[in-house]
Each structure stands twice: as C-alpha cells, then as structure tokens.
Design an enzyme around this catalytic site. Sequence first.
Site, PDB file in Angstrom:
ATOM      1  N   ASP A   8       0.882  -1.172   0.000  1.00 44.01           N
ATOM      2  CA  ASP A   8       0.000   0.000   0.000  1.00 44.01           C
ATOM      3  C   ASP A   8       0.920   1.222   0.000  1.00 44.01           C
ATOM      4  O   ASP A   8       2.144   1.095  -0.209  1.00 44.01           O
ATOM      5  CB  ASP A   8      -1.003  -0.043   1.163  1.00 44.01           C
ATOM      6  CG  ASP A   8      -0.346   0.150   2.527  1.00 44.01           C
ATOM      7  OD1 ASP A   8       0.896   0.242   2.602  1.00 44.01           O
ATOM      8  OD2 ASP A   8      -1.089   0.205   3.524  1.00 44.01           O
ATOM      9  N   CYS A  66       3.094  -3.291   3.972  1.00 40.50           N
ATOM     10  CA  CYS A  66       2.254  -2.160   4.387  1.00 40.50           C
ATOM     11  C   CYS A  66       2.956  -1.484   5.554  1.00 40.50           C
ATOM     12  O   CYS A  66       4.163  -1.673   5.744  1.00 40.50           O
ATOM     13  CB  CYS A  66       0.824  -2.605   4.710  1.00 40.50           C
ATOM     14  SG  CYS A  66       0.627  -3.696   6.125  1.00 40.50           S
ATOM     15  N   THR A  68       2.678  -1.878   8.861  1.00 40.41           N
ATOM     16  CA  THR A  68       3.107  -2.839   9.885  1.00 40.41           C
ATOM     17  C   THR A  68       3.310  -4.259   9.354  1.00 40.41           C
ATOM     18  O   THR A  68       3.952  -5.076  10.018  1.00 40.41           O
ATOM     19  CB  THR A  68       2.038  -2.940  10.985  1.00 40.41           C
ATOM     20  OG1 THR A  68       0.808  -3.352  10.359  1.00 40.41           O
ATOM     21  CG2 THR A  68       1.846  -1.623  11.698  1.00 40.41           C
ATOM     22  N   HIS A  99       8.103 -24.619   9.301  1.00 40.07           N
ATOM     23  CA  HIS A  99       7.025 -25.222  10.096  1.00 40.07           C
ATOM     24  C   HIS A  99       5.625 -24.947   9.555  1.00 40.07           C
ATOM     25  O   HIS A  99       4.740 -25.793   9.691  1.00 40.07           O
ATOM     26  CB  HIS A  99       7.091 -24.721  11.545  1.00 40.07           C
ATOM     27  CG  HIS A  99       8.252 -25.266  12.307  1.00 40.07           C
ATOM     28  ND1 HIS A  99       8.409 -25.111  13.660  1.00 40.07           N
ATOM     29  CD2 HIS A  99       9.342 -25.972  11.889  1.00 40.07           C
ATOM     30  CE1 HIS A  99       9.528 -25.692  14.060  1.00 40.07           C
ATOM     31  NE2 HIS A  99      10.117 -26.214  12.995  1.00 40.07           N
ATOM     32  N   HIS A 134       4.702 -31.396  10.769  1.00 36.66           N
ATOM     33  CA  HIS A 134       4.219 -30.063  10.410  1.00 36.66           C
ATOM     34  C   HIS A 134       3.195 -30.133   9.270  1.00 36.66           C
ATOM     35  O   HIS A 134       2.277 -29.320   9.202  1.00 36.66           O
ATOM     36  CB  HIS A 134       5.381 -29.164  10.016  1.00 36.66           C
ATOM     37  CG  HIS A 134       6.381 -29.004  11.118  1.00 36.66           C
ATOM     38  ND1 HIS A 134       6.065 -28.406  12.312  1.00 36.66           N
ATOM     39  CD2 HIS A 134       7.675 -29.414  11.215  1.00 36.66           C
ATOM     40  CE1 HIS A 134       7.129 -28.426  13.107  1.00 36.66           C
ATOM     41  NE2 HIS A 134       8.114 -29.035  12.464  1.00 36.66           N
TER      42      HIS A 134
HETATM   43  C1  RB5 Z   1      -1.882   2.643   6.506  1.00 42.41           C
HETATM   44  O1  RB5 Z   1      -1.860   3.853   7.188  1.00 42.41           O
HETATM   45  C2  RB5 Z   1      -1.687   1.491   7.488  1.00 42.41           C
HETATM   46  O2  RB5 Z   1      -2.794   1.350   8.294  1.00 42.41           O
HETATM   47  C3  RB5 Z   1      -1.404   0.209   6.730  1.00 42.41           C
HETATM   48  O3  RB5 Z   1      -0.274   0.384   5.943  1.00 42.41           O
HETATM   49  C4  RB5 Z   1      -1.114  -1.035   7.547  1.00 42.41           C
HETATM   50  O4  RB5 Z   1      -0.098  -0.795   8.476  1.00 42.41           O
HETATM   51  C5  RB5 Z   1      -2.256  -1.716   8.120  1.00 42.41           C
HETATM   52  O5  RB5 Z   1      -2.143  -2.765   8.773  1.00 42.41           O
END
Ligand code: RB5
Length: 145
Positions: A8, A66, A68, A99, A134
């Site tokens: 993203d 993304c 996180t 695994h 596994h």
């Molecule tokens: C975008 O701001 C953020 O929410 C997205 O990149 C991601 O981290 C969501 O899990």
Amino acid sequence: MRVAIASDHAGFEQKQQLVDYLASELKVDTIDCGPDTDDRVDYPDYAKKVADMVVSGTADCGVLVCGTGIGMALAADKVAGIRASSITTPEFADLFRRHNDGNVVCLSGRFVDLQVNKDIIKVFLTAEFEGGRHAERVAKVMKLD
Ligand code: RB5
C-alpha cells in the site's frame, strides 16, 4: 521461481526497492502488482492481487508490504489457499517456511529497516518446508479455510 509483490502507500517506498532486490540481486522472476505511486490506497485490494496470483499458480509465493505488515497478513490470509503472516525477523521467516509452509510474507515498511526486510525475503525464498508432523498441522489449518 516467480514472486508476486505489492504494497500500500505505507509500504510503497520499500516495495520499490524490494522489487529491485528480488529481480537484480536474487534473480527471481518478479511480478510487481503495484501500486505505481505512493498515493493512498487500501491494503486489502493489493493483498488480494498477490494472494490470487499465488492461489492460481501464476506466482509461487508472495511478498506484501504495508505500514506494519499486519493488515496485509489479515487480508491475504482470508483467501483460501493462502498462509500469510506478518514477519519482522529472519528467524521468524525461517520458521514460517519450515514449520508453517508460509506462502505469503507480509513486511513492515514503517518499522523494519530495508536491510532486515531483504534478509527476511532471502530466508523466506530459500528455507524449505520440513513436512512430517508439520504437514499434518498445516493440513488441519487449511481445513479451516
Ligand atoms: C496505513 O496507514 C496502514 O494502516 C497500513 O499500511 C497497515 O499498516 C495496516 O495494517
């Protein structure tokens, strides 16, 4: 090996560099599923693009970036046939393959350094699923699809 990759807006900058890393340094066929700019987009749309490529066999595995890694993992793992997880260390990438037979690795573009994400991808592409006990567990997981 063919790898589908997408992000993203929060993962865009690292995604661009990881596309280069995959193609130039790891020398794997790389399918960039976008986006092409850092304009704001919704991560589930790009998670689906990569997940569909893996399920159809167009790609062998996927990489999603993304902010996180968590949103991408949540979305991609909803697609039947996908085993996706947010991964923040090479050690977890190794276990995710050995695994869990993970097929889509989800990375953080905001909280994990580019070099660590490169290392994660390298391990993700080289570690092999161990099968055995596994395999039975992964089969049970897939029955939950
Ligand atoms: C975008 O701001 C953020 O929410 C997205 O990149 C991601 O981290 C969501 O899990």
